[in-house]
Motif scaffolding. Structure first.
Motif, PDB file in Angstrom:
ATOM      1  N   CYS A  42       0.799  -1.238   0.000  1.00 34.69           N
ATOM      2  CA  CYS A  42       0.000   0.000   0.000  1.00 34.69           C
ATOM      3  C   CYS A  42       0.824   1.276   0.000  1.00 34.69           C
ATOM      4  O   CYS A  42       0.355   2.293  -0.452  1.00 34.69           O
ATOM      5  CB  CYS A  42      -0.978   0.000   1.177  1.00 34.69           C
ATOM      6  SG  CYS A  42      -0.214   0.242   2.793  1.00 34.69           S
ATOM      7  N   GLN A  44       1.186   3.153   2.300  1.00 35.02           N
ATOM      8  CA  GLN A  44       0.441   4.112   3.123  1.00 35.02           C
ATOM      9  C   GLN A  44       0.584   3.763   4.602  1.00 35.02           C
ATOM     10  O   GLN A  44      -0.069   4.358   5.442  1.00 35.02           O
ATOM     11  CB  GLN A  44      -1.045   4.066   2.761  1.00 35.02           C
ATOM     12  CG  GLN A  44      -1.365   4.464   1.338  1.00 35.02           C
ATOM     13  CD  GLN A  44      -2.792   4.092   0.954  1.00 35.02           C
ATOM     14  OE1 GLN A  44      -3.337   3.093   1.424  1.00 35.02           O
ATOM     15  NE2 GLN A  44      -3.389   4.907   0.102  1.00 35.02           N
ATOM     16  N   GLY A  46      -0.525   1.000   5.822  1.00 31.83           N
ATOM     17  CA  GLY A  46      -1.795   0.406   6.202  1.00 31.83           C
ATOM     18  C   GLY A  46      -1.902  -1.103   6.140  1.00 31.83           C
ATOM     19  O   GLY A  46      -2.866  -1.669   6.646  1.00 31.83           O
ATOM     20  N   CYS A  47      -0.933  -1.786   5.511  1.00 31.23           N
ATOM     21  CA  CYS A  47      -1.130  -3.218   5.285  1.00 31.23           C
ATOM     22  C   CYS A  47      -0.123  -4.111   5.986  1.00 31.23           C
ATOM     23  O   CYS A  47      -0.367  -5.293   6.172  1.00 31.23           O
ATOM     24  CB  CYS A  47      -1.151  -3.526   3.788  1.00 31.23           C
ATOM     25  SG  CYS A  47       0.477  -3.466   3.008  1.00 31.23           S
TER      26      CYS A  47
ATOM     27  N   SER B 256      -7.723   3.834   1.432  1.00 33.05           N
ATOM     28  CA  SER B 256      -6.624   3.172   2.134  1.00 33.05           C
ATOM     29  C   SER B 256      -7.198   2.153   3.112  1.00 33.05           C
ATOM     30  O   SER B 256      -8.401   2.134   3.366  1.00 33.05           O
ATOM     31  CB  SER B 256      -5.796   4.194   2.913  1.00 33.05           C
ATOM     32  OG  SER B 256      -6.558   4.675   4.009  1.00 33.05           O
ATOM     33  N   PHE B 257      -6.299   1.342   3.685  1.00 35.00           N
ATOM     34  CA  PHE B 257      -6.752   0.360   4.669  1.00 35.00           C
ATOM     35  C   PHE B 257      -7.172   1.024   5.974  1.00 35.00           C
ATOM     36  O   PHE B 257      -7.806   0.369   6.806  1.00 35.00           O
ATOM     37  CB  PHE B 257      -5.665  -0.693   4.924  1.00 35.00           C
ATOM     38  CG  PHE B 257      -5.612  -1.756   3.866  1.00 35.00           C
ATOM     39  CD1 PHE B 257      -6.680  -2.623   3.679  1.00 35.00           C
ATOM     40  CD2 PHE B 257      -4.490  -1.909   3.062  1.00 35.00           C
ATOM     41  CE1 PHE B 257      -6.646  -3.603   2.705  1.00 35.00           C
ATOM     42  CE2 PHE B 257      -4.444  -2.886   2.082  1.00 35.00           C
ATOM     43  CZ  PHE B 257      -5.522  -3.737   1.903  1.00 35.00           C
ATOM     44  N   SER B 258      -6.815   2.278   6.184  1.00 35.80           N
ATOM     45  CA  SER B 258      -7.313   2.940   7.399  1.00 35.80           C
ATOM     46  C   SER B 258      -8.750   3.407   7.205  1.00 35.80           C
ATOM     47  O   SER B 258      -9.477   3.596   8.168  1.00 35.80           O
ATOM     48  CB  SER B 258      -6.438   4.111   7.815  1.00 35.80           C
ATOM     49  OG  SER B 258      -5.341   4.263   6.990  1.00 35.80           O
TER      50      SER B 258
ATOM     51  N   THR C 208      -4.007  -8.108  -0.951  1.00 35.68           N
ATOM     52  CA  THR C 208      -2.838  -7.395  -0.409  1.00 35.68           C
ATOM     53  C   THR C 208      -1.882  -6.961  -1.524  1.00 35.68           C
ATOM     54  O   THR C 208      -1.180  -5.968  -1.382  1.00 35.68           O
ATOM     55  CB  THR C 208      -2.090  -8.253   0.631  1.00 35.68           C
ATOM     56  OG1 THR C 208      -1.946  -9.566   0.119  1.00 35.68           O
ATOM     57  CG2 THR C 208      -2.842  -8.283   1.949  1.00 35.68           C
ATOM     58  N   THR C 210      -1.614  -5.368  -5.148  1.00 34.89           N
ATOM     59  CA  THR C 210      -2.486  -4.630  -6.075  1.00 34.89           C
ATOM     60  C   THR C 210      -2.321  -5.163  -7.504  1.00 34.89           C
ATOM     61  O   THR C 210      -1.354  -5.848  -7.823  1.00 34.89           O
ATOM     62  CB  THR C 210      -2.192  -3.116  -6.046  1.00 34.89           C
ATOM     63  OG1 THR C 210      -0.838  -2.910  -6.434  1.00 34.89           O
ATOM     64  CG2 THR C 210      -2.424  -2.537  -4.659  1.00 34.89           C
ATOM     65  N   LYS C 287       1.499  -0.562 -12.158  1.00 28.97           N
ATOM     66  CA  LYS C 287       1.013  -1.158 -10.910  1.00 28.97           C
ATOM     67  C   LYS C 287       0.047  -0.188 -10.251  1.00 28.97           C
ATOM     68  O   LYS C 287       0.372   0.986 -10.076  1.00 28.97           O
ATOM     69  CB  LYS C 287       2.197  -1.423  -9.969  1.00 28.97           C
ATOM     70  CG  LYS C 287       1.791  -2.128  -8.685  1.00 28.97           C
ATOM     71  CD  LYS C 287       2.837  -1.976  -7.582  1.00 28.97           C
ATOM     72  CE  LYS C 287       2.357  -2.733  -6.337  1.00 28.97           C
ATOM     73  NZ  LYS C 287       3.103  -2.341  -5.142  1.00 28.97           N
ATOM     74  N   THR C 289      -1.772   1.819  -7.480  1.00 26.80           N
ATOM     75  CA  THR C 289      -1.539   2.216  -6.094  1.00 26.80           C
ATOM     76  C   THR C 289      -2.682   1.631  -5.263  1.00 26.80           C
ATOM     77  O   THR C 289      -3.710   1.196  -5.797  1.00 26.80           O
ATOM     78  CB  THR C 289      -1.561   3.734  -5.925  1.00 26.80           C
ATOM     79  OG1 THR C 289      -2.867   4.212  -6.293  1.00 26.80           O
ATOM     80  CG2 THR C 289      -0.512   4.417  -6.803  1.00 26.80           C
ATOM     81  N   ARG C 290      -2.499   1.628  -3.955  1.00 28.13           N
ATOM     82  CA  ARG C 290      -3.589   1.141  -3.094  1.00 28.13           C
ATOM     83  C   ARG C 290      -4.840   1.998  -3.276  1.00 28.13           C
ATOM     84  O   ARG C 290      -5.967   1.499  -3.279  1.00 28.13           O
ATOM     85  CB  ARG C 290      -3.128   1.143  -1.629  1.00 28.13           C
ATOM     86  CG  ARG C 290      -4.171   0.682  -0.631  1.00 28.13           C
ATOM     87  CD  ARG C 290      -4.772  -0.659  -0.924  1.00 28.13           C
ATOM     88  NE  ARG C 290      -3.804  -1.737  -1.005  1.00 28.13           N
ATOM     89  CZ  ARG C 290      -4.105  -2.974  -1.354  1.00 28.13           C
ATOM     90  NH1 ARG C 290      -5.354  -3.314  -1.660  1.00 28.13           N
ATOM     91  NH2 ARG C 290      -3.174  -3.900  -1.429  1.00 28.13           N
ATOM     92  N   GLU C 291      -4.632   3.295  -3.461  1.00 28.63           N
ATOM     93  CA  GLU C 291      -5.777   4.184  -3.639  1.00 28.63           C
ATOM     94  C   GLU C 291      -6.530   3.834  -4.928  1.00 28.63           C
ATOM     95  O   GLU C 291      -7.767   3.806  -4.946  1.00 28.63           O
ATOM     96  CB  GLU C 291      -5.308   5.641  -3.665  1.00 28.63           C
ATOM     97  CG  GLU C 291      -6.447   6.628  -3.551  1.00 28.63           C
ATOM     98  CD  GLU C 291      -5.983   8.072  -3.528  1.00 28.63           C
ATOM     99  OE1 GLU C 291      -4.767   8.308  -3.336  1.00 28.63           O
ATOM    100  OE2 GLU C 291      -6.831   8.952  -3.707  1.00 28.63           O
TER     101      GLU C 291
END
Lengths: 158, 342, 455
Positions: A42, A44, A46-47, B256-258, C208, C210, C287, C289-291
């Motif tokens: 992430c 961020q 967060g993971c 996000s994961f938060s 987990t 992406t 790739k 992003t998490r967002e």
């Protein structure tokens, strides 16, 4: 801003890297040193997939500027993996099917390593507290908790 | 403030595979010079363990040790076609293709062994430990390494097989919806026990106990892994997850994961399960499928349990604390508690 | 008995040597040592990075896109727009005859959801690509947007599709229909009419790892694409169609995925990354992003389901009418098929003699929905099982008993006219009751799935 050299100890070996300011430890590990056991889920914080040990403490390498760990001791999953066979924690994860897709496994194993280093006989509650920052989307955590308990037993009887 | 307990059940079916345009997968098997069997595929392992169960099915049909079977996947230059890993199809479809390929390779293997042992192929069997022996006189045998070497260098024969499985296309009748959309049905019944905090609206799932029927279990530990992981994801869907917290409003989309709430190890309920095996007629060794359904049944079981606890029927998920607090305003049980207190 | 069936039964009874054993995972050592190679772990010298310019609004007209400032970013290599994509408009399921094509790889003159890709920027580093993306100036004219499935079907809703409706057309019908028996006659005979509306939420797969791929030009003029798709050939064939190159030009490698759950069957990174590799002659990584994974990648679709059941005093459900709406978001992806699968399962594992289903695939200005673990069956199972409890409560029956009474048996006919042949619902209910220590009455314990006890 110009790049500068940062020196630290990685898996028992002194290394120097040339980086721009604010380059993360994750980027240095994965992209400069090609050590890809540390994952990037992430960026961020967060993971938990990027967790490494800094002076024995689990840290999220995606949020950590490498300048901040200059001169310190960093251990990644590569650093605890024996040349042959597995570390007792890895063996416990393997034997207890505490892995499915495997992407969270490196981060979770590093967190458990840090936990067992300072608390060789943790309660289930303490294990849950330790891995609360690691996202596992496959296993439902139950096999991970069992593996951590199994790992503690193995390390104590070793 | 009170904690209300409730129990809920859900009983579900889940179909294996799809058929939109036909649903095929293939496998190729060949033996190396020394008797390692390579199963070439283009199938994907998502973490459920496909590479493991396919090696088991291949070894079983070939009659050779599990360790002698390699899975080579996924490469479109070397692996034959596979539709993909979805629709609880992979073990069923790829497993059937591997059985077909392995039967052909086994036949070739026994034919070479028959020449070496100077018997008819029909008189031969495998011991699963790496030998082919004459039925009735197990001391007359040949190991697969010697056999594969002989096949390659003495007889000039390949030990190989081709396998294909397809669920043929069944067009949907647009007027009546008549269709044959899947291959078999697996079943599950889940019982959820929950506790609802009337002050905060939070739900604790105390236990998820289930019975699954999935045809043959190729690898019980991996089936158990799907059941536990699926139970956790189902709980997560029932109570927490949404990309639109105020649907249909698109606002507050998590990034996000938060912000996207998924439970962690502290929310893990007690999970217990039994698995029944009623092999399906069309699955490899009777396999049905287990990948998707494990996340389905826990959702209504938990929602029914919360409805049972608070005495108000809930009709959507996720049932977040906010929704539960709003429902509690209508709860006869909460009203009763308040009256008892005053 | 058929030859196939008798052979199957012989196989069932044999002693197994490996099948049925909990052997260790084949990929387990790689996973616990971190040596398993996922797509993001792959990199090549000279590899470029791709990032998308995305729509900041839910619905609008693209008036102008200005790349001049982006081009000045150090490390910027090039931009790709819809003009660069040979067959820009596609639909994933075109390989199996689903159409018409309706989703652009890169937006042409209109955006239908927040996050829709408008242009791709390729740069020497990921940071440079992100910096360049942030400097692209978009001139958009915002249009009214619709987010609710029923609002989208009203006459005054903004129309999102070129064919003039906000629903997928199933062989001339505005929804997937199931018609079995005579539902109105069933309602007329029923002792109770029980109605409810059920809703589910859009849900993110949240793997987990992406979504990602790396496309690499090879010396022989082909392109190798390393990808975490769940469906290798499906993704490769769609990529070849979108890029209008011979299928033999492409070589896809994968098989190891850091969590899929249905979220990695969308063919979403490979075509544009391969195009970028073709246009630059260098390896390109794309790739999420998490967002992006959270806000842009497909979700499980949201559903609204109106249930109306006719039930007899003895607990038998004799009629069911369901109107379902799947929120497909802005494009098809896999939702048209999810709706069909949903329609086939809306009676659940129960035998109901009169069933009427209209299941709609509806477009809204939301990020597209697609496949997720359970597909259209998840909402069906949810609604059916909540409805079973509501029926039990309404008629004053035990929730176990209502399920036993209605459970389908081998030989029964389901609403989509498929005969039940692998039923074990009664068996799993009996096993679950035993597991939790719930005593079932004798008349339920006597039931089984392979035939129906005589009345």
């Amino acid at each position: 801003m110009p790049s500068r050299i940062v020196a630290f100890n990685l898996n028992g070996r002194d290394v120097e890297v040339m980086v721009k300011p604010l380059t993360t430890l994750q980027t240095v590990l994965r992209e400069h040193l090609h050590l890809t056991a540390t994952k990037s889920g992430c960026r961020q914080g967060g993971c938990g997939t990027c967790t490494v040990l800094v002076n024995g403490e689990p840290m999220l390498s995606c949020l950590l500027p490498v300048e901040d760990i200059a001169g310190q001791k960093v251990v990644t999953l590569e650093g605890i993996t024996p040349i042959e066979g597995l570390h007792p924690i890895q063996q416990a994860f393997f034997d207890n099917y505490a892995i499915q897709c495997g992407y969270c496994s490196p981060g979770v194993i590093m967190v458990i390593k840090a936990l067992l280093d300072r608390n060789p006989n943790p309660t289930r509650q303490e294990i849950m507290d330790a891995i609360a920052g690691n996202v596992c989307r496959c296993t439902g955590y139950e096999p991970i908790l069992r593996a951590a308990e199994d790992a503690a037993r193995r390390l104590q009887s070793a | 403030m009170a904690k209300l307990r409730g129990t809920g059940i859900a009983a579900v079916n889940y179909p294996t595979g799809m058929n939109l345009g036909g649903d095929p997968s293939q496998a190729l098997i060949h033996a190396t010079t020394t008797g390692t069997f390579v199963i070439s595929l283009s199938s994907t392992d998502l973490g459920q363990g496909l590479k493991t169960v396919i090696a088991q099915i291949g070894a079983e049909t070939l009659g050779v040790p599990f360790e002698n079977v390699l899975i080579d996947t996924a490469d479109t230059d070397t692996g034959p076609h596979c539709m993909g890993t979805f629709a609880s199809r992979a073990t069923h479809r790829v497993g059937n293709a591997v059985i077909m390929a392995a039967k052909e390779a086994r036949k070739a293997m026994l034919e070479v062994a028959a020449e070496e042992l100077e018997v008819s192929p029909d008189d031969l069997d495998t011991d699963g430990k790496g030998n082919i022996f004459v039925k009735g006189s197990p001391e007359r045998k040949i190991d697969i390494t010697s056999l594969a070497l002989a096949a390659h260098f003495k007889y000039g024969r390949t030990i190989s097989g081709r396998g294909m499985y397809i669920k043929p296309k069944s067009p949907v009748d647009p007027e009546t919806g008549k269709m044959d959309p899947d291959s078999t049905e697996a079943h599950a019944c889940v019982v959820a026990e929950v506790e609802v905090d009337t002050e905060t609206g939070e739900v604790t799932v105390i236990s998820l106990k289930s019975a699954y029927e999935v045809g043959r279990q190729v690898n019980p530990a991996l089936v158990h892994g799907q059941i536990v992981g699926g139970a956790f994801m189902g709980m997560s869907h029932a109570l927490y997850e949404t990309t639109a917290p105020y649907y249909p409003s698109p606002d507050h989309a998590p990034g996000s994961f938060s912000e996207y709430i998924i439970p962690g190890p502290h929310e893990l309920p007690h999970i217990e399960s039994v698995v029944l095996e009623y092999p399906s007629v069309n699955g490899p060794y009777g396999v049905k499928g287990v990948g998707e359904m494990t996340a389905n049944a826990p959702i209504p079981a938990i929602v029914n349990a919360v409805s049972n606890a608070i005495g108000v029927r809930l009709t959507e998920y996720p049932i977040t604390p906010e929704k539960i607090l709003r429902a509690l305003e209508k709860s006869p049980k909460v009203k009763q508690l308040a009256e008892n207190r005053s | 008995m058929s030859e196939v069936a008798s052979e199957v039964i012989r196989e069932m009874k044999r002693e197994f040597k490996v099948v049925g054993k909990s052997v260790p995972r084949r990929d387990g050592i790689g996973h616990v040592t971190g040596k398993t190679v996922y797509v993001d772990d792959i990199s090549f010298p000279g590899m470029l990075h791709l990032k998308m310019v995305r729509s900041p609004i839910h619905h609008g007209i693209i008036r102008n896109v200005d790349f001049s400032e982006a081009e000045k970013v150090p490390g910027f290599v090039r931009v790709l727009t819809h003009r660069d994509v040979p067959k820009n408009i596609y639909t994933i399921l075109c390989l199996i005859g689903v159409g018409p094509d309706e989703e652009p790889v890169l937006a042409v003159d209109r955006v239908l959801y927040k996050g829709e890709p408008i242009a791709a920027i390729v740069a020497e580093t990921e940071e440079a690509a992100m910096e360049a993306v942030s400097r692209v100036k978009l001139d958009l004219e915002e249009l009214p947007a619709v987010f609710d499935v029923e609002e989208a079907l009203k006459p005054d809703a903004p129309i999102l599709k070129p064919w003039g409706t906000n629903y997928f057309i199933y062989e001339g019908h505005h929804c997937r229909r199931v018609r079995f028996g005579d539902v109105e006659k069933g309602f007329a005979q029923a002792d109770y009419i029980i109605e409810e509306v059920y809703n589910t939420s859009p849900i993110e797969h949240a793997p987990t790892e992406t979504t990602a791929c790396v496309a690499k030009p090879e010396p022989d003029g082909r392109y190798t694409v390393y990808t975490n798709t769940q469906a290798l050939f499906f993704t490769m064939d769609n990529t070849a169609l979108i890029l209008q190159v011979p299928f033999s030009k492409l070589h896809f490698v994968g098989g190891t995925v850091g969590g899929g759950f249905g979220g990695k069957v969308d063919v979403i990174t490979e075509p544009i990354a391969t195009l970028a590799a073709m246009k630059t002659g260098r390896p390109v990584k794309f790739k999420y992003t998490r967002e992006e994974e959270m806000r842009v990648s497909s979700t499980r679709s949201a559903w609204r389901m109106y249930f109306k059941d006719g039930v007899m005093k003895d607990g038998r459900i004799i009629a069911r009418k369901v109107i379902s709406y799947a929120d497909s978001g802005a494009y098809n992806r896999h939702t048209p098929y999810a709706v069909t699968k949903h329609a086939a399962n809306i009676a659940g594992p129960y035998t109901i003699p009169n069933v009427y289903i209209d299941a709609y695939c509806v477009y809204t200005n939301r990020q597209p929905a697609s496949a997720m673990r359970g597909f259209g069956v998840t909402p069906a199972s949810f609604a059916v099982e909540c409805q079973m409890d509501k029926i039990a409560e309404t008629i004053g029956m035990d929730p176990w008993e209502i399920r036993f009474i209605n459970a389908y048996r081998n030989g029964d006919m389901r609403p989509h006219q498929k005969v039940v042949e692998d039923a074990t619902l009664i068996e799993v209910m009996k096993a679950a009751a035993e597991l939790v220590g719930h005593k079932l009455p004798e008349h339920l314990l006597k039931m089984h799935s392979w035939d129906r006890e005589k009345a």
